[in-house]
Write a protein that holds these residues in place. Structure first.
Motif, PDB file in Angstrom:
ATOM      1  N   GLU A 120       0.831  -1.203   0.000  1.00  0.00           N
ATOM      2  CA  GLU A 120       0.000   0.000   0.000  1.00  0.00           C
ATOM      3  C   GLU A 120       0.865   1.253   0.000  1.00  0.00           C
ATOM      4  OE1 GLU A 120      -3.411  -2.256   2.717  1.00  0.00           O
ATOM      5  OE2 GLU A 120      -2.111  -0.700   3.581  1.00  0.00           O
ATOM      6  N   ALA A 123       2.408   1.931  -3.460  1.00  0.00           N
ATOM      7  CA  ALA A 123       1.403   2.510  -4.345  1.00  0.00           C
ATOM      8  C   ALA A 123       1.199   3.991  -4.033  1.00  0.00           C
ATOM      9  CB  ALA A 123       0.093   1.742  -4.232  1.00  0.00           C
ATOM     10  N   HIS A 126       4.119   5.962  -5.368  1.00  0.00           N
ATOM     11  CA  HIS A 126       4.056   6.113  -6.824  1.00  0.00           C
ATOM     12  C   HIS A 126       3.020   7.148  -7.257  1.00  0.00           C
ATOM     13  CE1 HIS A 126       5.947   1.877  -7.591  1.00  0.00           C
ATOM     14  NE2 HIS A 126       6.852   2.812  -7.337  1.00  0.00           N
ATOM     15  N   ARG A 127       2.119   7.552  -6.374  1.00  0.00           N
ATOM     16  CA  ARG A 127       1.169   8.611  -6.702  1.00  0.00           C
ATOM     17  C   ARG A 127       1.849   9.976  -6.766  1.00  0.00           C
ATOM     18  NH1 ARG A 127      -3.703   6.515  -8.608  1.00  0.00           N
ATOM     19  NH2 ARG A 127      -4.376   4.777  -7.288  1.00  0.00           N
ATOM     20  N   ARG A 233       5.757   3.239 -13.014  1.00  0.00           N
ATOM     21  CA  ARG A 233       5.778   2.578 -11.712  1.00  0.00           C
ATOM     22  C   ARG A 233       6.039   1.077 -11.819  1.00  0.00           C
ATOM     23  NH1 ARG A 233       0.222   0.808 -10.414  1.00  0.00           N
ATOM     24  NH2 ARG A 233      -1.085   1.224 -12.231  1.00  0.00           N
ATOM     25  N   TYR A 254      -0.538  -4.009  -3.260  1.00  0.00           N
ATOM     26  CA  TYR A 254      -0.256  -2.974  -4.263  1.00  0.00           C
ATOM     27  C   TYR A 254      -1.362  -2.933  -5.305  1.00  0.00           C
ATOM     28  CZ  TYR A 254       2.132   0.039  -7.561  1.00  0.00           C
ATOM     29  OH  TYR A 254       2.445   1.091  -8.398  1.00  0.00           O
ATOM     30  N   ARG A 255      -1.729  -4.096  -5.834  1.00  0.00           N
ATOM     31  CA  ARG A 255      -2.762  -4.145  -6.885  1.00  0.00           C
ATOM     32  C   ARG A 255      -4.115  -3.694  -6.353  1.00  0.00           C
ATOM     33  NH1 ARG A 255       0.742  -8.346  -8.597  1.00  0.00           N
ATOM     34  NH2 ARG A 255       1.048  -8.374 -10.872  1.00  0.00           N
ATOM     35  N   TRP A 258      -3.704   0.061  -6.380  1.00  0.00           N
ATOM     36  CA  TRP A 258      -3.534   0.652  -7.714  1.00  0.00           C
ATOM     37  C   TRP A 258      -3.285  -0.494  -8.689  1.00  0.00           C
ATOM     38  CZ3 TRP A 258       0.359   5.242  -8.893  1.00  0.00           C
ATOM     39  CH2 TRP A 258       0.032   5.799 -10.143  1.00  0.00           C
TER      40      TRP A 258
END
Length: 299
Positions: A120, A123, A126-127, A233, A254-255, A258
Motif C-alpha cells: 500500500e 502505491a 508512486h502517486r 511505476r 499494491y494491486r 492501484w
C-alpha cells in the motif's frame, strides 16, 4: 552484496574531524554494521544523536550526492513508507574519504501487516508524480552511472537512458555477445508497442530489490539505497520480482491500491533487462544467460 566492514579502530582522523565540525557533535564511538554495498557502513554514536554513516574513496563517494537527492525525493512523497533523512554529504579529497550521513533507523521485525503496509505504501509513493521522465540530476545504479535527462516519451527514455548505455558498457567490457545485436535492435523497434508512451511519471526507488528495504523497530517498511528517478511505476515492481520477489501479500496489496494494466509480465521482463545488463557489467558473465533469455523472443 556487502563490502568488508570497516575496522573498529574507528574512522580516518581527517574524516572524523570533518564530521565533528559539520555535524557540530562529538563522535563517541563507531560500530560496523551491515549495509552500504560498495561503501563502508557504520553506526556513528555522537553526543547529539546516532547516525548511519557510509564512507569511501572518491569512486564510491561520487555516488552519495545522487543517493541523497533520491532519499530526499522519496521522503517528500506523500507515503507512509519510512525514508531516512539526510544530514550531510561530504566529498572525498586526497586527505580523506567522502561520506554520507543519514538518520539512524533502529531495525526490528516484520509486523503482522508488514507486507500489506509495504504494498500500500509503495502505491502511495508512486502517486507522487512529475511532468516528465527523469530526475533533476544524474545518479548511479550500483557503481555505474545512470542518466536521468528529462524526457517526455517513456519508451524513448527507457531505450536511450536505460538500455542503450548499459549495452554500450557491456560492449566496452567485452561482456556483450555479438549474437544479441539483432534481438536488441528488434526490441528497440518494438519498445513503442510494448511500453506505454506516456504513463504517469511516478517517483521510483529505482533499485527495489530485497536488500534495499528494511524493517523498523515498530515493524514498519523503510526504503534505503535508492537510484531514484521519475518513470513508469511498473519498473519498481519488476525489480522487486527479479531476485526472488517479495511476499505475495505485498503484490496483492499494491494491486488493490492501484491495479496494473494487462500484459505487465511482458513489460516486467523488458524493465528487468536493464538491471540484468547492469549486473552483467558489474559482476560478469554469470548474468549472460538471463540477458539472453529476455532477448531471445526478439531474435
Amino acid at each position: 552484496m556487502y563490502a568488508p566492514s570497516p575496522p573498529l579502530s574507528m574512522l580516518p582522523d581527517a574524516l572524523r574531524d570533518t564530521l565533528e565540525e559539520r555535524l557540530d557533535a562529538t563522535i563517541e564511538s563507531v560500530a560496523s554494521v551491515r549495509g552500504g554495498c560498495i561503501a563502508n557502513a557504520c553506526r556513528l554514536e555522537t553526543d547529539a544523536a546516532p547516525f548511519f554513516l557510509k564512507y569511501g574513496p572518491n569512486e564510491v563517494a561520487r555516488t552519495f550526492p545522487g543517493e541523497a537527492a533520491g532519499l530526499k525525493a522519496l521522503g517528500a512523497a506523500d507515503s507512509p513508507l519510512v525514508v531516512p533523512s539526510v544530514h550531510d554529504t561530504v566529498p572525498a579529497t586526497k586527505a580523506r574519504p567522502g561520506a554520507l550521513v543519514m538518520e539512524w533507523i533502529n531495525p526490528g521485525r516484520e509486523g503482522r501487516r508488514f507486507w500489506d503496509r509495504f504494498g500500500e505504501g509503495l502505491a502511495a509513493l508512486h502517486r507522487h508524480t512529475a511532468d516528465a521522465y527523469g530526475f533533476d540530476r544524474d545518479n548511479f545504479i550500483g557503481r555505474l552511472p545512470q542518466s536521468n535527462e528529462w524526457t517526455d516519451d517513456w519508451p524513448a527514455f527507457f531505450r536511450e537512458q536505460r538500455l542503450a548505455p548499459q549495452a554500450d558498457m557491456a560492449r566496452e567490457r567485452n561482456r556483450w555477445h555479438d549474437g544479441w545485436e539483432a534481438a536488441l535492435a528488434a526490441l528497440y523497434r518494438r519498445l513503442p508497442d510494448i511500453l506505454p508512451k506516456s504513463p504517469e511519471p511516478s517517483v521510483l526507488h529505482g533499485d527495489l530489490w530485497a536488500g534495499n528495504y528494511m524493517v523498523t523497530a515498530v515493524g514498519a517498511p523503510a526504503l534505503v539505497d535508492p537510484a531514484t528517478y521519475y518513470g513508469h511505476r511498473e519498473a519498481d515492481l519488476a525489480m522487486s520480482e527479479l531476485f526472488g520477489g517479495y511476499d505475495d501479500r505485498f503484490y496483492d496489496a499494491y494491486r488493490s491500491a492501484w491495479g496494473l494494466a494487462p500484459d505487465y509480465e511482458t513489460r516486467r521482463d523488458v524493465y528487468n533487462l536493464y538491471h540484468l545488463i547492469n549486473h552483467l557489467n558489474l559482476f560478469g558473465g554469470g548474468y549472460a544467460a538471463q540477458v539472453e533469455d529476455v532477448l531471445r523472443p526478439f531474435a
